[in-house]
Design a protein around this motif. Structure first.
Motif, short mmCIF file in Angstrom:
data_model
loop_
_atom_site.label_atom_id
_atom_site.label_comp_id
_atom_site.label_asym_id
_atom_site.label_seq_id
_atom_site.Cartn_x
_atom_site.Cartn_y
_atom_site.Cartn_z
N LYS A 138 -49.96 -14.76 -11.44
CA LYS A 138 -49.93 -16.18 -11.08
C LYS A 138 -49.62 -17.03 -12.31
O LYS A 138 -48.80 -17.95 -12.25
N ARG A 139 -50.27 -16.70 -13.43
CA ARG A 139 -50.02 -17.45 -14.66
C ARG A 139 -48.58 -17.27 -15.13
O ARG A 139 -47.95 -18.21 -15.63
N LEU A 140 -48.05 -16.05 -14.98
CA LEU A 140 -46.68 -15.79 -15.40
C LEU A 140 -45.69 -16.61 -14.58
O LEU A 140 -44.71 -17.16 -15.11
N GLU A 141 -45.95 -16.72 -13.28
CA GLU A 141 -45.08 -17.51 -12.41
C GLU A 141 -45.12 -18.99 -12.75
O GLU A 141 -44.16 -19.72 -12.49
N GLU A 142 -46.23 -19.43 -13.33
CA GLU A 142 -46.39 -20.84 -13.65
C GLU A 142 -45.76 -21.24 -14.98
O GLU A 142 -45.72 -22.43 -15.32
N ARG B 187 -38.06 -21.75 -19.79
CA ARG B 187 -37.93 -21.53 -21.23
C ARG B 187 -39.09 -20.69 -21.77
O ARG B 187 -38.91 -19.79 -22.59
N GLU B 188 -40.29 -21.00 -21.33
CA GLU B 188 -41.46 -20.25 -21.79
C GLU B 188 -41.36 -18.79 -21.37
O GLU B 188 -41.69 -17.88 -22.14
N ARG B 189 -40.85 -18.56 -20.16
CA ARG B 189 -40.71 -17.19 -19.67
C ARG B 189 -39.65 -16.44 -20.48
O ARG B 189 -39.82 -15.27 -20.82
N GLU B 190 -38.55 -17.12 -20.78
CA GLU B 190 -37.49 -16.49 -21.57
C GLU B 190 -38.00 -16.10 -22.96
O GLU B 190 -37.69 -15.01 -23.45
N VAL B 191 -38.76 -16.98 -23.56
CA VAL B 191 -39.33 -16.67 -24.88
C VAL B 191 -40.32 -15.52 -24.78
O VAL B 191 -40.33 -14.61 -25.61
N LYS C 108 -50.72 -19.43 -24.71
CA LYS C 108 -51.91 -20.16 -24.27
C LYS C 108 -52.07 -20.08 -22.75
O LYS C 108 -53.16 -19.82 -22.24
N LYS C 109 -50.97 -20.28 -22.02
CA LYS C 109 -51.03 -20.23 -20.56
C LYS C 109 -51.37 -18.83 -20.06
O LYS C 109 -52.07 -18.68 -19.05
N MET C 110 -50.86 -17.80 -20.75
CA MET C 110 -51.13 -16.43 -20.34
C MET C 110 -52.46 -15.91 -20.88
O MET C 110 -52.86 -14.79 -20.60
N GLU C 111 -53.14 -16.76 -21.68
CA GLU C 111 -54.42 -16.39 -22.28
C GLU C 111 -54.30 -15.13 -23.12
O GLU C 111 -55.16 -14.24 -23.10
N ALA C 112 -53.19 -15.05 -23.87
CA ALA C 112 -52.93 -13.90 -24.74
C ALA C 112 -53.48 -14.17 -26.13
O ALA C 112 -53.24 -15.23 -26.71
N ARG C 113 -54.20 -13.19 -26.68
CA ARG C 113 -54.80 -13.35 -28.00
C ARG C 113 -53.76 -13.24 -29.11
O ARG C 113 -53.90 -13.85 -30.17
N ILE D 159 -47.62 -8.79 -19.73
CA ILE D 159 -46.34 -8.90 -19.01
C ILE D 159 -45.90 -7.55 -18.46
O ILE D 159 -45.40 -7.46 -17.33
N ILE D 160 -46.10 -6.48 -19.23
CA ILE D 160 -45.75 -5.14 -18.73
C ILE D 160 -46.56 -4.83 -17.48
O ILE D 160 -46.04 -4.30 -16.49
N ALA D 161 -47.85 -5.15 -17.50
CA ALA D 161 -48.70 -4.91 -16.34
C ALA D 161 -48.23 -5.74 -15.15
O ALA D 161 -48.21 -5.26 -14.01
N CYS D 162 -47.83 -6.98 -15.40
CA CYS D 162 -47.36 -7.85 -14.32
C CYS D 162 -46.09 -7.32 -13.68
O CYS D 162 -45.87 -7.46 -12.47
N ASP D 163 -45.23 -6.71 -14.49
CA ASP D 163 -43.93 -6.24 -14.00
C ASP D 163 -43.99 -4.84 -13.41
O ASP D 163 -43.01 -4.38 -12.81
#
Length: 209
Positions: free
Chosen positions: A144-148, A152-156, A189-194, A203-207
């Motif tokens: 859900k966070r990835l879709e949001e 540009r953020e997704r491309e990066v 920050k949006k993905m809550e990644a450390r 992202i690998i888990a999401c895909d």
């Protein structure tokens, strides 16, 4: 005696011994090896009823961690594998996750991340259904966070997964490095990644199918 068994396979003697010392102080039973054949011979003897896992260095002089993982599967050594990777090994870490690694950690290991990974690895055998339910819920939230993310953020973010530098991402997207850094910061920050490695894992888990 703690029945939870940790195996360590790493060619760096100092790192291996210090990590073993730490884990033993935490109450785990630890066996550590610098050579893969000896480690495999020890792991194949582990009974299915004994909670155990492997901390595996992804880069070693004579054989890669990925090849060791293949040998484990060939010999039916059914242990959760936690890969350990140095900075800059993101592509190999991606391959490790695709091969079936439980997770991967960046060196130097952070105590809390190591403990969390071990808790997950060792509880898989005795609390598999509960953990699976928790992971499904966490995965749904991550997707859900990835879709949001913005385009540009997704491309990066996917540039980070591909181990591209900020400069190369900027060139491919025809934007400035500062803009890449801004999108990178917002995406993490949006993905809550450390950190970058954590973002890659998410992202690998999401895909994954």
């Amino acid at each position: 005696m703690n029945e939870q068994q940790i195996f360590i396979l790493d060619d760096n003697d100092d790192f291996r011994e210090s990590t073993a010392f730490l884990l033993e102080a935490m109450g785990y039973s630890v066996e550590h090896y610098g050579e893969h054949d000896t480690a495999l011979q020890a792991m194949v003897k582990v009974g299915k009823e004994q909670p155990a896992c492997l901390l595996l260095d992804i880069r070693m002089p004579e054989i890669s961690g990925l090849d060791v993982h293949d040998l484990m599967q060939e010999r039916e050594i059914d242990l959760p594998v936690i890969y350990m990777t140095a900075h800059g090994d993101v592509p190999l870490a991606v391959a490790a996750m695709e091969k079936g690694a439980l997770t991967f950690l960046e060196k130097p290991l952070e105590d809390d991340e190591l403990q969390a990974a071990l808790d997950r690895a060792l509880s898989d055998k005795v609390q598999k259904q509960r953990i699976s339910a928790e992971e499904r819920a966490a995965l749904a939230e991550s997707r859900k966070r990835l879709e949001e993310l913005t385009l540009r953020e997704r491309e990066v973010a996917y540039g980070i997964v591909s181990d591209l530098s900020n400069k190369l991402i900027a060139r491919q997207m025809s934007i400035s490095v500062k803009t890449v850094e801004l999108h990178r910061s917002r995406a993490m920050k949006k993905m809550e990644a450390r950190n970058a490695a954590h973002l890659v894992r998410i992202i690998i888990a999401c895909d994954a199918d």
